[in-house]
Design an enzyme around this catalytic site. Structure first.
Site, mmCIF file in Angstrom:
data_model
loop_
_atom_site.group_PDB
_atom_site.id
_atom_site.type_symbol
_atom_site.label_atom_id
_atom_site.label_comp_id
_atom_site.label_asym_id
_atom_site.label_seq_id
_atom_site.Cartn_x
_atom_site.Cartn_y
_atom_site.Cartn_z
ATOM 1 N N SER A 132 27.494 26.202 121.399
ATOM 2 C CA SER A 132 27.188 25.260 120.326
ATOM 3 C C SER A 132 27.784 25.810 119.037
ATOM 4 O O SER A 132 27.783 27.029 118.821
ATOM 5 C CB SER A 132 25.664 25.140 120.171
ATOM 6 O OG SER A 132 25.348 24.582 118.915
ATOM 7 N N SER A 133 28.250 24.921 118.188
ATOM 8 C CA SER A 133 28.786 25.367 116.895
ATOM 9 C C SER A 133 27.700 26.079 116.093
ATOM 10 O O SER A 133 27.978 26.989 115.315
ATOM 11 C CB SER A 133 29.312 24.169 116.105
ATOM 12 O OG SER A 133 30.279 23.501 116.874
ATOM 13 N N ARG A 134 26.448 25.653 116.276
ATOM 14 C CA ARG A 134 25.343 26.259 115.514
ATOM 15 C C ARG A 134 25.046 27.688 115.963
ATOM 16 O O ARG A 134 24.370 28.425 115.247
ATOM 17 C CB ARG A 134 24.080 25.410 115.630
ATOM 18 C CG ARG A 134 24.168 24.093 114.853
ATOM 19 C CD ARG A 134 22.846 23.337 114.890
ATOM 20 N NE ARG A 134 22.866 22.117 114.094
ATOM 21 C CZ ARG A 134 23.314 20.939 114.516
ATOM 22 N NH1 ARG A 134 23.793 20.826 115.745
ATOM 23 N NH2 ARG A 134 23.299 19.888 113.730
ATOM 24 N N GLY B 232 30.573 16.176 125.424
ATOM 25 C CA GLY B 232 29.894 17.221 126.191
ATOM 26 C C GLY B 232 28.461 16.803 126.502
ATOM 27 O O GLY B 232 27.792 16.178 125.680
ATOM 28 N N GLY C 217 33.811 20.143 114.473
ATOM 29 C CA GLY C 217 34.494 21.406 114.199
ATOM 30 C C GLY C 217 33.683 22.624 114.599
ATOM 31 O O GLY C 217 32.733 22.525 115.365
ATOM 32 N N ALA C 218 34.090 23.809 114.071
ATOM 33 C CA ALA C 218 33.552 25.104 114.515
ATOM 34 C C ALA C 218 33.681 25.140 116.045
ATOM 35 O O ALA C 218 32.700 25.330 116.772
ATOM 36 C CB ALA C 218 32.116 25.319 114.048
ATOM 37 N N HIS D 12 34.298 22.597 123.515
ATOM 38 C CA HIS D 12 35.209 21.598 122.927
ATOM 39 C C HIS D 12 36.596 21.703 123.562
ATOM 40 O O HIS D 12 37.244 20.699 123.864
ATOM 41 C CB HIS D 12 35.385 21.841 121.419
ATOM 42 C CG HIS D 12 34.154 21.648 120.593
ATOM 43 N ND1 HIS D 12 33.547 22.671 119.914
ATOM 44 C CD2 HIS D 12 33.433 20.536 120.321
ATOM 45 C CE1 HIS D 12 32.501 22.209 119.248
ATOM 46 N NE2 HIS D 12 32.403 20.921 119.480
ATOM 47 N N GLN E 91 24.585 11.608 109.954
ATOM 48 C CA GLN E 91 23.793 11.914 111.147
ATOM 49 C C GLN E 91 22.873 13.118 110.945
ATOM 50 O O GLN E 91 22.195 13.544 111.874
ATOM 51 C CB GLN E 91 24.692 12.112 112.372
ATOM 52 C CG GLN E 91 25.517 13.379 112.375
ATOM 53 C CD GLN E 91 26.473 13.414 113.576
ATOM 54 O OE1 GLN E 91 27.477 12.720 113.598
ATOM 55 N NE2 GLN E 91 26.145 14.207 114.570
#
Ligand code: PAF
Length: 283
Positions: free
Chosen positions: A185-187, A147, A31-32, A37, A61
């Site tokens: 990146s989601s981060r 990805g 997600g995010a 994505h 993970q």
């Protein structure tokens, strides 16, 4: 677009599609969602008749509890992006749905996981392999999309598919970058303005390495040192590793091998956020 919250609902849906002769694409995510994505989802929609996107922040993970706690969770915003991209079913399970009991099975990917992310994040790829195997069983995809920003993850999943004879094709997509080069990146959402301004430096280090690898004049160790030096000039960046490796085996190179693709991979901490990135240079 349907939203499915249970393993049984996903299994029932994908079984129906299989009976109808539909080709199923799976895009596993946490997600995010960002453009990286969405490119995977659009490709799946073009190549398959039905597209499952899973959004599950997989606890097994994460080796760092804070990273798990702070991982961005935006299910409503994500759902709004997915339908226009061509997602047919969004799989959004709770932790208890994916892990009704704690798992005991352990994966060992040998040398492939003893470097880089595997070496720095104990148990990470065990968690990835566990959840990805579950998702493969539940959604029975013909194609699965990943990805390449997570280059080692792609290699691990490729091995998982081969070793367990999953009857599906892995499709890997190049990293999508912001205009200033930062890998999506989601981060990235967790970077404050100051850290966000510094973050493109990571790609600058990789670009320098890429140029040097293309020349094949400097040794792998010299390429590594040059990129490390560039990144060390930014005090806010705390480089965890930067490795020059064979793009397939992911083992560090001591010399250039003819006709073998090379990857330069890094992980760094910046403003309390851990970021990874890589470039692949064809042989
Ligand atoms: O790349 C990710 O987002 C995750 O590692 C994955 C593949 C969805 C498994 O949880």
């Amino acid at each position: 677009m349907e939203i499915l919250n249970t393993a049984a609902a996903l299994q029932a849906q994908t079984e129906t599609w299989r009976r109808e002769g539909k080709r199923i694409g799976l895009v596993p995510t946490m997600g995010a969602l960002h453009e990286g994505h969405l490119q995977l989802v659009r490709a799946a929609a073009q190549e398959c008749d039905a597209v499952v996107v899973s959004i599950f922040v997989n606890p097994t993970q994460f080796n760092n509890p804070d990273d798990f706690r702070l991982y961005p969770r935006l299910p409503e915003a994500d759902a709004a992006l997915l339908a226009p991209a061509g997602c047919t079913a969004l799989f959004l399970p709770a932790v208890t749905e994916m892990y009704p009991q704690s798992t005991v099975l352990r994966f060992d990917f040998g040398a492939l996981e003893q470097v880089m992310e595997g070496a720095h994040r104990p148990g990470h790829f065990n968690g990835v392999a566990t959840v990805v195997s579950k998702l493969f069983h539940l959604s029975r995809p013909h194609r699965v999309y990943f990805g390449q920003k997570d280059l080692q993850q792609v290699a691990i999943v490729r091995q998982l598919i081969a070793d367990l004879s999953f009857d599906l094709e892995l499709v890997a997509f190049p990293t999508v970058r912001e205009a200033d080069g930062l890998a999506m990146s989601s981060r990235n959402r967790r970077l404050d303005a100051e850290a966000r301004a510094i973050a493109p430096r990571l790609y600058q280090g990789l670009q320098l390495a890429e140029k040097l690898v293309q020349g094949r004049e400097a040794s792998p160790a010299a390429v590594q040192a040059a990129a490390q030096e560039l990144l060390a000039s930014e005090p806010a960046l705390d480089l965890e590793y930067l490795e020059v490796v064979d793009a397939q085996t992911l083992q560090p190179l001591t010399d250039w091998q003819p006709h073998r693709a090379v990857a330069v991979c890094l992980a760094a901490h910046l403003g309390g956020v851990r970021l990874i990135d890589n470039v692949v240079i064809e042989g």
